[in-house]
Design an enzyme around this catalytic site. Structure first.
Site, PDB file in Angstrom:
ATOM      1  N   ASN A   8       0.851  -1.186   0.000  1.00  0.00           N
ATOM      2  CA  ASN A   8       0.000   0.000   0.000  1.00  0.00           C
ATOM      3  C   ASN A   8       0.888   1.238   0.000  1.00  0.00           C
ATOM      4  OD1 ASN A   8      -1.641   2.225   0.910  1.00  0.00           O
ATOM      5  ND2 ASN A   8      -3.169   0.746   1.590  1.00  0.00           N
ATOM      6  N   ARG A  19       3.877  18.522   1.610  1.00  0.00           N
ATOM      7  CA  ARG A  19       4.741  19.606   1.142  1.00  0.00           C
ATOM      8  C   ARG A  19       4.240  20.218  -0.168  1.00  0.00           C
ATOM      9  NH1 ARG A  19      10.055  21.043   2.596  1.00  0.00           N
ATOM     10  NH2 ARG A  19      10.603  22.927   1.419  1.00  0.00           N
ATOM     11  N   HIS A  44      -5.730   3.388  -1.616  1.00  0.00           N
ATOM     12  CA  HIS A  44      -7.042   3.648  -1.020  1.00  0.00           C
ATOM     13  C   HIS A  44      -7.374   5.121  -1.248  1.00  0.00           C
ATOM     14  CE1 HIS A  44      -9.943   2.834   2.572  1.00  0.00           C
ATOM     15  NE2 HIS A  44     -10.422   3.789   1.793  1.00  0.00           N
ATOM     16  N   ARG A  46      -9.278   8.321  -1.121  1.00  0.00           N
ATOM     17  CA  ARG A  46     -10.379   8.813  -0.294  1.00  0.00           C
ATOM     18  C   ARG A  46     -10.967  10.084  -0.902  1.00  0.00           C
ATOM     19  NH1 ARG A  46     -10.422   6.563   5.002  1.00  0.00           N
ATOM     20  NH2 ARG A  46      -8.659   5.160   5.353  1.00  0.00           N
ATOM     21  N   GLU A  74      -8.761   0.044  -2.954  1.00  0.00           N
ATOM     22  CA  GLU A  74      -9.636  -0.008  -1.791  1.00  0.00           C
ATOM     23  C   GLU A  74     -10.503   1.249  -1.750  1.00  0.00           C
ATOM     24  OE1 GLU A  74      -6.525  -2.242   1.257  1.00  0.00           O
ATOM     25  OE2 GLU A  74      -6.893  -0.090   1.470  1.00  0.00           O
ATOM     26  N   THR A 111      -8.183   6.167   9.829  1.00  0.00           N
ATOM     27  CA  THR A 111      -7.832   4.975   9.063  1.00  0.00           C
ATOM     28  C   THR A 111      -8.986   3.992   9.156  1.00  0.00           C
ATOM     29  OG1 THR A 111      -6.145   3.246   8.754  1.00  0.00           O
ATOM     30  CG2 THR A 111      -6.704   3.832  11.019  1.00  0.00           C
ATOM     31  N   HIS A 202      -3.878  -4.569   7.800  1.00  0.00           N
ATOM     32  CA  HIS A 202      -3.949  -3.474   8.768  1.00  0.00           C
ATOM     33  C   HIS A 202      -3.017  -3.754   9.938  1.00  0.00           C
ATOM     34  CE1 HIS A 202      -5.994   0.354   9.649  1.00  0.00           C
ATOM     35  NE2 HIS A 202      -5.577   0.101  10.874  1.00  0.00           N
ATOM     36  N   GLY A 225       1.088  -1.404   4.319  1.00  0.00           N
ATOM     37  CA  GLY A 225       1.549  -0.081   3.946  1.00  0.00           C
ATOM     38  C   GLY A 225       2.216   0.678   5.071  1.00  0.00           C
ATOM     39  N   HIS A 226       1.456   1.001   6.104  1.00  0.00           N
ATOM     40  CA  HIS A 226       1.965   1.883   7.164  1.00  0.00           C
ATOM     41  C   HIS A 226       3.240   1.342   7.799  1.00  0.00           C
ATOM     42  CE1 HIS A 226       1.703   4.922  10.332  1.00  0.00           C
ATOM     43  NE2 HIS A 226       2.033   3.964  11.168  1.00  0.00           N
TER      44      HIS A 226
END
Length: 255
Positions: A8, A19, A44, A46, A74, A111, A202, A225-226
């Protein structure tokens, strides 16, 4: 078969957007992940465009096709279009990703933190799943491991479920994994019995992924991802992706 890794890249876009401009380059990050062995790329987008934007989705779709890896989009199927965001279905029609993962997250959520409640979402969700499958994509639904009606995802027309692994990650961090792993293993068995493929995602990390895969049989794909991007700050992006691929190779599906 080895569980597939879909990276992700949302967090790359978060840093870029903080930035302005084009750095860091989301496409270059995705290329690096693919070159290091990632089996796919996840985004994802949004409605508030806090990270991945519509233009990123189009560009990443072309990149993943060029490199013959899967693209997973997603999103919340209930979120209406707005300025800069054409809606999840329109994005998917424009890109025809290999997989669409439907997630019931609201605009204000930091999230994704819960799965679908099939007792409430059934009629509209079934219609939406049919529309997404008409794109030609595999459809996965984000679910809680404790959902008593995971099999309901199959009745709605989904191909897979993605188990929300946040609670497992928290349990692992506190050293209390047995109950959580038993819950997820049971969820996996129920999904498989209903004919659903199993994805997971997750807060999965290098620290907890191996234990999860050892306990939960049949996981086809993990979306990470994170944690991966955070680890890459210290280890480098290519080395981090390779480390995840090594973990997956050591945990065969069904083993």
């Amino acid at each position: 078969m080895t569980t597939q890794l879909s990276v992700n890249v949302n967090k790359i876009a978060v840093l870029r957007n903080s930035r302005g401009g084009t750095d860091p380059d989301v496409l270059q990050a995705a290329r690096t992940c693919i070159a290091a062995g990632a089996h796919g790329i996840t985004v994802h987008p949004r409605p508030d465009q806090r990270h991945i934007r519509a233009g990123d989705v189009l560009a990443l779709s072309a990149l993943t096709r060029e490199h013959a890896v899967e693209f997973n989009i997603e999103g919340n199927p209930f979120a209406p279009p707005r300025a800069g965001y054409p809606g999840l279905l329109e994005l998917c029609r424009a890109t025809r990703p290999e997989q669409i993962t439907l997630v019931p997250d609201g605009d204000g959520q930091l999230t994704s933190d819960h799965g679908f409640d099939f007792a409430q979402d059934t009629t509209q969700l079934a219609e939406l799943i049919a529309a997404f499958k008409a794109v030609g994509s595999r459809v996965s639904l984000f679910v809680d491991a404790g959902n008593p009606d995971i099999a309901g995802a199959a009745a709605l027309g989904a191909d897979r479920v993605e188990l929300y692994t946040g609670p497992y990650a928290h349990a692992h961090a506190s050293g209390q994994t047995d109950t959580a792993l038993a819950l997820f293993a049971d969820a996996g068995r129920r999904a498989s019995a209903a004919g659903l493929g199993i994805n997971a995602g997750h807060d999965l990390s290098q620290a907890n992924l191996g234990d999860f895969l050892a306990a939960v049989p049949g996981v086809l794909e993990v979306s990470i991802g994170h944690a991966l991007i955070g680890e890459a700050l210290y280890q480098g992006l290519e080395a981090t992706v390779r480390a995840y691929v090594d973990i997956l190779r050591g945990s065969q599906v069904g083993a």
